[in-house]
Enzyme design. Structure first.
Site, PDB file in Angstrom:
ATOM      1  N   TYR A 163      16.307 -48.397  56.067  1.00 40.89           N
ATOM      2  CA  TYR A 163      15.398 -49.532  56.267  1.00 40.89           C
ATOM      3  C   TYR A 163      15.612 -50.556  55.156  1.00 40.89           C
ATOM      4  CZ  TYR A 163      10.976 -51.715  57.759  1.00 40.89           C
ATOM      5  OH  TYR A 163      10.002 -52.564  58.236  1.00 40.89           O
TER       6      TYR A 163
ATOM      7  N   TYR B 222      15.044 -58.078  62.431  1.00 41.81           N
ATOM      8  CA  TYR B 222      13.966 -57.276  61.849  1.00 41.81           C
ATOM      9  C   TYR B 222      12.936 -56.977  62.924  1.00 41.81           C
ATOM     10  CZ  TYR B 222       9.715 -56.264  59.177  1.00 41.81           C
ATOM     11  OH  TYR B 222       8.567 -55.701  58.693  1.00 41.81           O
TER      12      TYR B 222
END
Lengths: 142, 397
Positions: free
Chosen positions: B300, B351
């Site tokens: 991430y 994102y």
């Protein structure tokens, strides 16, 4: 005072556990809650001691001297209200004698380039409005 | 003790196009969620008639309305990991837990995101735009951070990054390598929002947002939805694609990691970390493997330094040595010892709060990735370094 947010974006919402901290701040005194049962300090103030789970607390006055644990220099306005305040130095300051408690605030009236991890600071107070005062820091010449 | 190991598999992935912030209008977030769910079911060779569970994270959405819209015959499981983006990979673990426990058979993990009215980039601002949903409400705990001007996740993670630099000698050159490596992967990927190559010169010429983080250390702000379908290993073997088996999943974190970047009181030992260390240990233990067995890591990447800290916390290099590790080319595709974010990540592809990383892991294990790691057998996916819970997922083919 240079390097702080404009008053309109600072609105505190204390509860019964944090209110003594802010009441002392309004008198320009730094107080840190310490567990009456085991002596562990904690910030922010909270309903339980994370070490022994006691709820009993005493408020210990602290001289406000500390060292910069880490920081960032904010150069971009996330919301328009902060644009004129930039650059802002937001620092995490470790308070000696508290078992590693940290306080977050602006390093004021300084060139951001002068700020470094490990630098000694003193706590000062930003009187935002009547009844609302927040801690800030000043670099201290050792 | 019984665990999740190899009992379930991801069998379908689906997504809307990825949009720049606000460009998904006039679709609603829930409409995009529906599109992603339908696409993921179709990818698996399943239909809404097979779907019986939802596993969400990061405050999720109203599954009642989506089930009503889609006509799901029988919702048998609908649950959510608490917290924020930390739960991305863990939402698949939640789906696996539902299936292994017998509560549901076909569970979809979904994220849908629309940042038209409000931005995650101002998550902790005292007041957002009219109609904003992400601005933090005032809180007694926030009083101890927000008056300093820290009101954006990137500003807050910059404080962790600075501590890492101080403690371990990490430099902006190392952050730059994460940004450049990730962008290089995105340039080859259709659908990525940032396909122009990025140079070291451009990186260092970019404006500083929150020192030491510059523009290219920040992820994109996007709209879109991503869904992945998980079912039992037995059922997975009869579906369209080779299953991506769930080897292990874990979420949580040390209690004193807690609210992490919104309190800054974490113990010094792991202040400059991703918060993932205890989760990583449980993950590897469940899977019965170690970091040396992982072929591709989808970490991430909301902010480039947090990729460095996860490389440490997942054992790809010792704690404190991630800077030199990336400088040596270890995260590059192809050729690095552990290619990272081969899809372009949150930094350069899109994102969608980390669900794109799950999709990429599945594509790598199917052998259909754009930047395919040759012979990939094991993929690691992580959720955002964030407040508790952080999470992770190990998949194999």
């Amino acid at each position: 005072m240079r390097g702080v947010l404009p008053p309109e974006v600072i609105n505190l919402s204390p509860n019964v556990w944090t209110e003594p901290f802010w009441r002392a701040a309004a008198e320009h005194r730094l107080v840190v809650p310490r567990c009456t049962a085991c002596g562990t300090y904690r910030l922010p103030p909270s309903p339980f001691c994370f070490a022994c789970r006691s709820q009993a607390v005493e408020w210990v006055e602290h001289p406000g001297t500390g060292t910069i644990y880490s920081f960032t220099v904010i150069r971009h306005a996330v919301i328009p209200q902060v644009r004129d305040a930039l650059p802002l130095v937001a620092a995490v300051v470790e308070l000696p004698g508290t078992g590693g408690c940290r306080l977050v605030g602006n390093v004021v009236d300084t060139d951001p380039e002068a700020v470094a991890v490990g630098a000694p600071v003193t706590t000062d107070w930003y009187d935002v409005r009547e009844g609302t005062t927040v801690p800030v820091f000043r670099l201290r010449v050792p | 003790m019984a665990t999740l190991k190899d009992a379930t598999a991801i069998v379908g992935v689906g997504a809307t196009p990825y949009y720049r912030r606000g460009e998904s209008l006039p679709q609603t977030p829930l409409e995009m969620a529906g599109k992603a769910v339908l696409a993921a079911l179709a990818d698996a060779g399943l239909t809404v008639d097979d779907l019986d569970g939802f596993a969400l994270y990061s405050m999720g959405f109203d599954t009642a309305l989506l089930a009503q819209w889609l006509g799901v015959p029988d919702v048998r499981f609908t649950a959510m990991l608490t917290g924020g983006g930390g739960g991305a990979a863990g939402s698949v673990g939640l789906a696996a837990a539902a299936i292994v426990s017998g509560m549901a058979e076909v569970v979809v993990s979904v994220m849908t995101l629309q940042q038209a009215a409000s931005r995650f980039g101002a998550s902790y601002a005292p007041r957002g735009a009219k109609g904003a949903v992400y601005a933090a409400p005032p809180s007694p705990e926030g009083d101890f951070v927000q008056p300093s001007g820290l009101m954006a996740p990137g500003q807050m993670f910059a404080v962790l990054a600075r501590r890492h630099m101080h403690r371990y000698g990490t430099t902006r050159e190392h952050f730059c390598e994460v940004a450049l490596s990730t962008r290089a992967n995105a340039t080859r990927r259709p659908g990525a929002l940032m396909r122009e190559p990025l140079t070291r010169e451009q990186y260092f010429a970019a404006r500083m947002i929150s020192d030491p983080l510059c523009l290219y250390d920040f992820c994109l702000e996007c709209d879109g939805a991503v869904a992945v379908v998980t079912t039992s290993a037995a059922r997975a073997r009869d579906l369209r694609h080779p299953p991506a088996y769930v080897m292990a999943s874990a979420h949580g974190g040390h209690g004193r990691w807690g609210q992490a970047i919104t309190w800054f009181g974490m113990p010094d030992e792991y202040f400059a970390s991703s918060g993932h260390r205890p989760v990583a240990q449980r993950l590897y233990r469940m899977a019965g493997i170690g970091p040396g067995d992982v072929d591709v890591a989808l970490l991430y990447d909301h902010f480039s330094p947090m990729v460095l800290m996860q490389l440490e916390d997942y054992g790809f290099c010792p704690v404190g040595e991630s800077g030199p590790f990336v400088a040596d080319g270890n995260i590059r595709w192809p050729g690095g010892s552990i290619p990272v974010n081969t899809h372009g990540g949150n930094l350069s592809e899109a994102y969608i709060i980390g669900m794109t990383h799950v999709v990429e892991a599945v594509e790598q294990l199917r052998g259909t990735a754009v930047n395919q790691v040759a012979g990939a057998r094991v993929a690691l996916v992580t959720g955002g370094p964030a407040s508790i819970p952080v999470s992770a997922l190990l998949l194999h083919n």
